[in-house]
Design a protein around this motif. Structure first.
Motif, PDB file in Angstrom:
ATOM      1  N   ASP A   4      11.927  23.597  11.139  1.00 45.42           N
ATOM      2  CA  ASP A   4      12.121  23.409  12.973  1.00 45.42           C
ATOM      3  C   ASP A   4      11.715  22.779  14.045  1.00 45.42           C
ATOM      4  O   ASP A   4      12.214  22.899  14.511  1.00 45.42           O
ATOM      5  N   VAL A   5      10.604  21.939  13.564  1.00 47.49           N
ATOM      6  CA  VAL A   5       9.577  20.624  14.524  1.00 47.49           C
ATOM      7  C   VAL A   5      10.370  20.187  13.337  1.00 47.49           C
ATOM      8  O   VAL A   5      10.747  18.472  14.794  1.00 47.49           O
ATOM      9  N   TYR A   6      10.996  19.322  12.519  1.00 42.78           N
ATOM     10  CA  TYR A   6      10.903  18.069  12.064  1.00 42.78           C
ATOM     11  C   TYR A   6      12.538  17.852  11.075  1.00 42.78           C
ATOM     12  O   TYR A   6      11.839  17.802  10.014  1.00 42.78           O
ATOM     13  N   ASP A   7      13.268  18.332  11.622  1.00 42.47           N
ATOM     14  CA  ASP A   7      14.491  18.306  10.995  1.00 42.47           C
ATOM     15  C   ASP A   7      15.204  17.298  10.054  1.00 42.47           C
ATOM     16  O   ASP A   7      15.061  15.962  10.817  1.00 42.47           O
ATOM     17  N   TYR A   8      16.500  16.799  10.026  1.00 40.10           N
ATOM     18  CA  TYR A   8      16.615  15.878   8.773  1.00 40.10           C
ATOM     19  C   TYR A   8      18.272  16.544   8.577  1.00 40.10           C
ATOM     20  O   TYR A   8      18.424  17.993   7.821  1.00 40.10           O
ATOM     21  N   ASP A   9      19.347  15.877   8.268  1.00 41.89           N
ATOM     22  CA  ASP A   9      20.517  16.146   7.766  1.00 41.89           C
ATOM     23  C   ASP A   9      21.182  15.618   6.250  1.00 41.89           C
ATOM     24  O   ASP A   9      20.086  13.723   6.429  1.00 41.89           O
ATOM     25  N   GLU A  10      21.920  16.229   5.912  1.00 42.68           N
ATOM     26  CA  GLU A  10      22.324  15.837   4.469  1.00 42.68           C
ATOM     27  C   GLU A  10      23.421  16.002   4.076  1.00 42.68           C
ATOM     28  O   GLU A  10      24.237  17.086   4.992  1.00 42.68           O
ATOM     29  N   ILE A  11      24.387  14.650   3.755  1.00 43.71           N
ATOM     30  CA  ILE A  11      25.605  14.797   2.948  1.00 43.71           C
ATOM     31  C   ILE A  11      25.854  15.167   1.679  1.00 43.71           C
ATOM     32  O   ILE A  11      26.829  15.561   1.204  1.00 43.71           O
ATOM     33  N   GLU A  12      24.368  14.856   1.074  1.00 39.31           N
ATOM     34  CA  GLU A  12      24.187  15.145  -0.177  1.00 39.31           C
ATOM     35  C   GLU A  12      22.680  15.817  -0.050  1.00 39.31           C
ATOM     36  O   GLU A  12      22.251  15.415   0.280  1.00 39.31           O
ATOM     37  N   ARG A  13      22.715  16.542  -0.848  1.00 40.95           N
ATOM     38  CA  ARG A  13      21.241  17.615  -0.535  1.00 40.95           C
ATOM     39  C   ARG A  13      20.612  17.158  -1.195  1.00 40.95           C
ATOM     40  O   ARG A  13      20.273  15.741  -1.973  1.00 40.95           O
ATOM     41  N   PHE A  14      19.329  17.066  -0.030  1.00 45.42           N
ATOM     42  CA  PHE A  14      17.877  15.890  -0.162  1.00 45.42           C
ATOM     43  C   PHE A  14      16.268  17.441  -0.326  1.00 45.42           C
ATOM     44  O   PHE A  14      16.659  17.688   1.181  1.00 45.42           O
ATOM     45  N   ASP A  15      15.610  16.733  -1.092  1.00 45.44           N
ATOM     46  CA  ASP A  15      14.971  17.804  -0.499  1.00 45.44           C
ATOM     47  C   ASP A  15      13.339  17.057  -0.189  1.00 45.44           C
ATOM     48  O   ASP A  15      12.586  17.264  -1.024  1.00 45.44           O
ATOM     49  N   TRP A  16      13.392  16.156   1.055  1.00 47.71           N
ATOM     50  CA  TRP A  16      12.149  16.034   1.558  1.00 47.71           C
ATOM     51  C   TRP A  16      10.997  16.704   1.779  1.00 47.71           C
ATOM     52  O   TRP A  16      11.018  17.613   2.665  1.00 47.71           O
ATOM     53  N   ILE A  17      10.248  16.540   1.129  1.00 50.87           N
ATOM     54  CA  ILE A  17       8.563  17.131   1.602  1.00 50.87           C
ATOM     55  C   ILE A  17       7.209  16.709   1.394  1.00 50.87           C
ATOM     56  O   ILE A  17       7.195  15.821   1.768  1.00 50.87           O
ATOM     57  N   ARG A  18       7.300  16.823   3.170  1.00 52.51           N
ATOM     58  CA  ARG A  18       6.883  15.937   3.538  1.00 52.51           C
ATOM     59  C   ARG A  18       5.447  16.618   4.541  1.00 52.51           C
ATOM     60  O   ARG A  18       5.382  17.685   4.558  1.00 52.51           O
ATOM     61  N   GLY A  19       4.578  15.847   4.917  1.00 52.53           N
ATOM     62  CA  GLY A  19       2.882  16.014   5.528  1.00 52.53           C
ATOM     63  C   GLY A  19       2.606  15.560   6.928  1.00 52.53           C
ATOM     64  O   GLY A  19       2.281  14.239   6.099  1.00 52.53           O
ATOM     65  N   HIS A  20       2.925  15.793   7.845  1.00 51.68           N
ATOM     66  CA  HIS A  20       2.507  14.801   9.124  1.00 51.68           C
ATOM     67  C   HIS A  20       0.800  14.925   9.458  1.00 51.68           C
ATOM     68  O   HIS A  20       0.125  16.243  10.042  1.00 51.68           O
ATOM     69  N   HIS A  21      -0.204  14.281   8.810  1.00 50.82           N
ATOM     70  CA  HIS A  21      -2.166  14.647   8.951  1.00 50.82           C
ATOM     71  C   HIS A  21      -2.510  13.567   8.828  1.00 50.82           C
ATOM     72  O   HIS A  21      -1.985  12.796   7.360  1.00 50.82           O
ATOM     73  N   VAL A  22      -3.769  13.438   9.081  1.00 50.30           N
ATOM     74  CA  VAL A  22      -4.835  12.278   7.970  1.00 50.30           C
ATOM     75  C   VAL A  22      -4.265  12.705   7.090  1.00 50.30           C
ATOM     76  O   VAL A  22      -5.000  13.159   7.017  1.00 50.30           O
TER      77      VAL A  22
END
Length: 567
Positions: free
Chosen positions: A95-113
């Motif tokens: 809900d803070v950093y969303d994205y859209d998909e035409i085909e499902r993509f499980d983008w797992i990421r973390g923003h920190h040093v």
């Protein structure tokens, strides 16, 4: 922060994860004043909130509530196991950093040093010419511009510093490297190795090759490192510095040179291009707290914001010269996105064997079985190209009887059950031009930047490969005498394996690739890309050690070019 007053550096590194940390370290060691930009918060080594929390002290048996998943992690937790109480502080909220998909993509990421270097799986396997030559031989996508001999010395270089525990096997598909002693196979894993080899000589069960220090040498393993304590809490962050991360290794070494400036909360919006010089002049950021726009200048720029992050920045770096994104004359930027795919394999029970044996500690890895299909004519398949490898382990099944409570329950669960062996298959994904990510300039995030849309999926080659991968797993368990063998083949979407790569690929020809053999942009020579976006194919092996080797090689090349006055 120094970066508020100092606007010009020798080098800028975008990102602080596996490759970004390594790039910054190598640049600083060579004497370059280097600015590291990270869009997330600062994390110092040791700032790992759950590293010493016992499992029984974690809320909800370490699981998230359904409300929390629906509110914050509906995409991040599609696999129902990735985001937990002990690691949720490392994972972005949808809900803070969303994205859209035409085909499902499980983008797992973390923003920190430190990025995903804090929570990576640490499996390290070299690529071979089986991987670097495959595209060219099979006329798939484009040919890699490098071969194993071009990167071999750099594997040696980074493995020595990182510290890779492993066992030499002489397998050409995963060349042996500079190894520390392995975490030994337990008794059942060793038995599996022996029994499988009798029936399937190409299938070698070897200890997992891990970036965990089984031996610590302070003269080699610089930074804030220490020997692995076999706690198997690696995904939380290691206070001992036993596994390689930016926090424990590359950043401390870079800081010791006095040449590193770290600026967190710095969302890179674009790389600034100077039409007159034909080079990038700097990087524009948005301060995530104040929303102030700031431009930092540098002679060279290394892009290490992750495959998706780097490509998003490049696509947003538009100018009259590059209306479709910086260095995108080929039109390939954002295309050819790949990931390993998994969720297929098998599990079985080993009855009436090794009932009197156990093991001590919680070693951070089990076994690995390297690719064994399409190696030669003898192992050639007609139904798919490339291959797959396995990661697995053997352990005792815990007795948890129904209807027992109190002291009786404690006594029962301390009795070990029979042994169980499981293995999960990791398959190669081919580089399809149709698989892509792109920016939606009509939909903006809270920093005013265009949002990302994914359109990528597994195709016929991957589906056929998956079926055979599950079948082979069952064959090996049965060869070891396992019963109750169950195969599984739960098709995962790209991104789920967290090995995304390929959106700014290397190649010989500027018309069909973004980068040359030195990870240098064909069209913008002072910009280098050494994270996963540079990859031209995906192979089957975990890619991070290859990213680090390519990074060290690219920094060495950039240094020589700068000293010659070319850059």
């Amino acid at each position: 922060m120094k970066a508020k007053s100092i606007m010009t550096f020798d080098a800028i590194v975008i990102g602080s994860g596996i490759s970004g940390g390594y790039a910054a370290m190598e640049l600083c060691k060579k004497g370059y004043k280097t600015l590291m930009l990270e869009r997330g918060r600062m994390v110092e080594h040791g700032d790992y909130p759950t590293a010493n929390t016992d499992s029984w002290d974690l809320e909800n048996l370490n699981m998230l509530s359904q409300n929390e998943i629906e509110k914050h992690y509906s995409k991040q937790n599609r696999l129902n196991w990735w985001v937990r109480q002990d690691n949720k502080h490392w994972v972005n909220k949808d809900d803070v950093y969303d994205y859209d998909e035409i085909e499902r993509f499980d983008w797992i990421r973390g923003h920190h040093v430190g990025g995903r270097s804090i929570m990576w799986g640490r499996n390290c396997y070299r690529w071979s010419d089986l991987d670097f030559e495959a595209n060219g031989k099979e006329n798939i996508a484009i040919d890699w511009p490098i071969r194993y001999k071009d990167i071999e010395q750099w594997y040696d270089y980074v493995e020595t510093f990182v510290g890779i525990s492993g066992q030499k096997e002489g397998l050409p598909q995963i060349p042996d490297g500079v190894f520390l002693p392995p975490f030994p196979l337990n008794c059942v894993e060793q038995y599996l190795r022996e029994e499988v080899k009798k029936v399937y000589p190409y299938r070698i069960v070897t200890p997992t090759r891990l970036a965990n220090l089984t031996e610590y040498n302070p003269e080699i393993h610089l930074g804030k490192r220490g020997q692995c304590q076999s706690r198997n809490r690696c995904g939380r962050g290691c206070p001992y510095g036993a596994y390689f991360s930016s926090q424990s290794a590359s950043i401390p070494v870079a800081q010791d040179t006095g040449n590193l400036t770290i600026r967190p909360h710095s969302v890179v919006s674009e790389i600034v291009f100077n039409k007159e010089t034909g080079k990038a002049s700097g990087v524009k950021i948005i301060d995530d707290n104040t929303k102030e726009e700031i431009v930092y200048n540098a002679r060279i720029i290394f892009c290490n914001a992750s495959t998706v992050g780097t490509t998003a920045i490049l696509l947003n770096s538009r100018s009259d010269t590059f209306p479709n994104g910086l260095g995108n004359g080929s039109g390939e930027l954002g295309h050819n996105i790949m990931d390993h795919h998994y969720g297929m394999g098998a599990v079985g029970v080993l009855p009436n064997k090794f009932e009197d044996q156990y093991y001590q500690g919680r070693k951070p890895g089990g076994f690995y079985i390297a690719r064994f299909t399409n190696l030669n004519e003898e192992t050639k398949r007609d139904d798919y190209l490339r291959g797959f490898g396995y990661q697995g382990g053997a352990s005792r099944i815990t007795n948890i009887p129904d209807g027992v409570i109190g002291e009786d329950l404690k006594n029962e669960i301390l009795k070990p059950g029979t042994w169980q062996i499981g293995m999960t298959c990791f398959g190669e994904m081919l580089p399809y031009h149709e698989n892509k990510m792109f920016l939606n300039f009509n939909k903006r995030d809270n920093n005013g930047l265009p949002t990302i849309t994914f359109d990528a999926k597994l195709r016929e080659n991957e589906i056929n490969l998956r079926k055979h991968g599950a079948e082979c797993a069952a064959e090996m368990l049965k060869a070891a005498g396992c019963t109750d063998v169950i195969t599984f083949n739960d098709v995962t979407a790209p991104g789920a394996c967290i090995h995304e790569m390929g959106t700014a690929r290397m190649g010989h020809d500027p018309k069909t690739s973004v980068l040359n053999k030195w990870n240098q942009m064909h069209e913008v020579p002072n910009v280098f890309v050494t994270d996963g976006s540079c990859m031209t194919s995906s192979a089957t092996q975990n890619p991070s050690i290859t990213y680090m080797a390519l990074t060290a090689r690219a920094v060495d090349y950039a240094d020589k070019q700068m000293k010659k006055g070319v850059l």
